[in-house]
Design an enzyme around this catalytic site. Structure first.
Site, PDB file in Angstrom:
ATOM      1  N   SER A 313       0.820  -1.212   0.000  1.00 31.46           N
ATOM      2  CA  SER A 313       0.000   0.000   0.000  1.00 31.46           C
ATOM      3  C   SER A 313       0.857   1.267   0.000  1.00 31.46           C
ATOM      4  CB  SER A 313      -0.962  -0.057   1.191  1.00 31.46           C
ATOM      5  OG  SER A 313      -1.973   0.907   1.088  1.00 31.46           O
ATOM      6  N   ASP A 324      11.158   4.871  -9.450  1.00 30.72           N
ATOM      7  CA  ASP A 324      10.876   5.410 -10.783  1.00 30.72           C
ATOM      8  C   ASP A 324      11.557   6.752 -11.017  1.00 30.72           C
ATOM      9  OD1 ASP A 324       9.386   3.187 -11.190  1.00 30.72           O
ATOM     10  OD2 ASP A 324       7.469   4.209 -11.466  1.00 30.72           O
ATOM     11  N   LYS A 338      -0.752  -4.082  -3.327  1.00 28.34           N
ATOM     12  CA  LYS A 338      -2.046  -3.458  -3.029  1.00 28.34           C
ATOM     13  C   LYS A 338      -2.031  -2.059  -3.638  1.00 28.34           C
ATOM     14  CE  LYS A 338      -5.277  -2.065   0.597  1.00 28.34           C
ATOM     15  NZ  LYS A 338      -5.404  -0.642   0.221  1.00 28.34           N
TER      16      LYS A 338
END
Length: 416
Positions: A313, A324, A338
């Site tokens: 999460s 990224d 999740k």
């Protein structure tokens, strides 16, 4: 031609809707119980991430629910739970007043129970552990991320909702509860009973320590166990303290961190990123919103992030943002997966409703729900280590992070 077809379809559907409306009372004639059920239906109707409502007519679901006898609050609660169950989404759930208060406590400071973050698999209904809370009775009893909880005090969890299971694991300090547990891919014949004594669980989300290295360049080790209301402030304090002590690099340990508050995850990401997207959120209309760094990073020092199967999460939002944007390398195992965002709604009688309102994507538009995030360097922990062995010589993932930080290429990447 398309327009004519639409008009004909409308003429067919409209009389059906009008006819069904006569089967239930008008809004002005609703009882208090019917109003509560309708309040839940209306919130889901406006906010739920899937505009097909699990490929069903959501209006008809409401009509059928209102036709049930709702003579007391318990019947209404049961009807609401059955209505939400048709969505086949364990994260969209109703909470009775005591359950709702417990959830609010969980994100703000302290709770009583065994200390497990759990989820329910949609297709199978199987109850699984996301992660035990650090230092909790469950962790001390040896419960691991992705373990399956088959029974609670002999009651099969397949017969319980997520909140019912959580409620059965809560209880007074000193009281025992027996969980029947099996490992993720273990044969059910090998399931074991684990007795756990409930206790007060303090949710202190941050452990931080300066770690001297043989080359004289200290590394700052920060372990973040949950994204509660204090997480960002505590991480910021740890970074500021270590910067003042001339730390050379950092290891951020998100292993077995089950998540928590979305905003806390975003705020922690901003402590490490000067610029760039942190996360995209996508609602049911496909409309994207984004959260970005605000130029207030506290350090530019190199960073390694440790992840495992219990990293979920908000932890995945943070890990994905740092990966990224090229701010950090991820070391460990694939994360939990999740990628859904819930919002909490207060209901008129003090109960609460958690509704999946959006999904999130990493800055590179990776949808990680049920897939997780792949680390840059895969390192499994076999055999598993104990809590006392975390971030020691016995912790292979931690040791690999130390080795990476000693490499010039990692140092250059972190300083760029």
């Amino acid at each position: 031609m398309a327009k004519r077809i639409f008009q004909i379809g409308l003429l067919i559907v409209l009389p059906i809707v009008l006819m069904l409306s006569t089967l239930t009372p008008s809004a002005t004639a609703f009882t208090e119980e019917q109003r509560l059920l309708s309040e839940v239906w209306r919130i889901v109707d406006r906010a739920y991430v899937d505009d097909t409502f699990n490929h069903q007519n959501w209006w008809l679901v409401r009509q059928k629910a209102l036709q049930q006898p709702l003579t007391d609050r318990e019947q209404t609660y049961t009807a609401i739970q059955k209505m939400l169950a048709t969505l086949d989404d364990p994260f969209t759930r109703f909470m009775r007043p005591d359950q709702y208060r417990s959830l609010q406590t969980n994100t703000s400071g302290e709770l009583l129970g065994v200390g497990l973050q759990i989820t329910q698999d949609g297709p199978s209904g199987e109850l699984r552990v996301i992660a035990p809370i650090e230092g909790s009775p469950a962790e001390q009893a040896g419960i691991k991320p992705r373990d399956r909880i088959l029974k609670i005090n002999g009651v099969p969890t397949s017969t319980l909702s997520l909140d019912e299971a959580a409620e059965r694991m809560r209880g007074p300090i000193g009281s025992p509860v027996t969980l029947t547990v099996a490992q993720e891919n273990e044969d059910l014949t090998k399931a074991r009973d684990v007795q756990i004594v409930r206790n007060r669980i303090t949710l202190n989300p941050v452990y931080a320590e300066l770690r001297p290295q043989p080359d004289g360049k200290p590394i700052g080790y920060i372990r973040l166990s949950q994204f509660n209301a204090n997480a960002a402030l505590e991480v910021a304090n740890a970074i500021k303290r270590m910067e003042a002590e001339n730390v050379d690099a950092y290891i951020l340990d998100l292993r077995s961190n089950p998540g928590g508050l979305l905003q806390a995850g975003i705020e922690v990401a901003r402590l490490w990123l000067d610029e760039g997207t942190i996360v995209y959120t996508v609602n049911r209309n496909g409309i994207q919103d984004s959260f970005v760094a605000n130029g207030q990073a506290l350090t530019q020092d190199p960073l390694i992030v440790l992840v495992n199967q219990g990293t979920a999460s908000a932890s995945e939002i943070l890990a994905g943002a740092l990966q990224d944007n090229g701010r950090a390398k991820l070391v460990g195992e694939r994360t939990f997966g999740k990628g859904l965002i819930q919002s909490l709604f207060n209901l008129a009688d003090g109960s609460g409703l958690a509704v999946t309102i959006a999904k999130y994507e990493t800055p590179s538009h990776h949808d990680i729900n049920r897939l997780g995030i792949s680390p840059d360097v895969v390192v499994s922990l076999e055999p598993p280590i104990t809590r006392e062995q975390i971030a020691t010589d016995a912790d292979q993932q931690y040791q690999v992070a130390i080795e990476l930080l000693s490499q010039d290429s990692v140092l250059a990447a972190g300083a760029s």
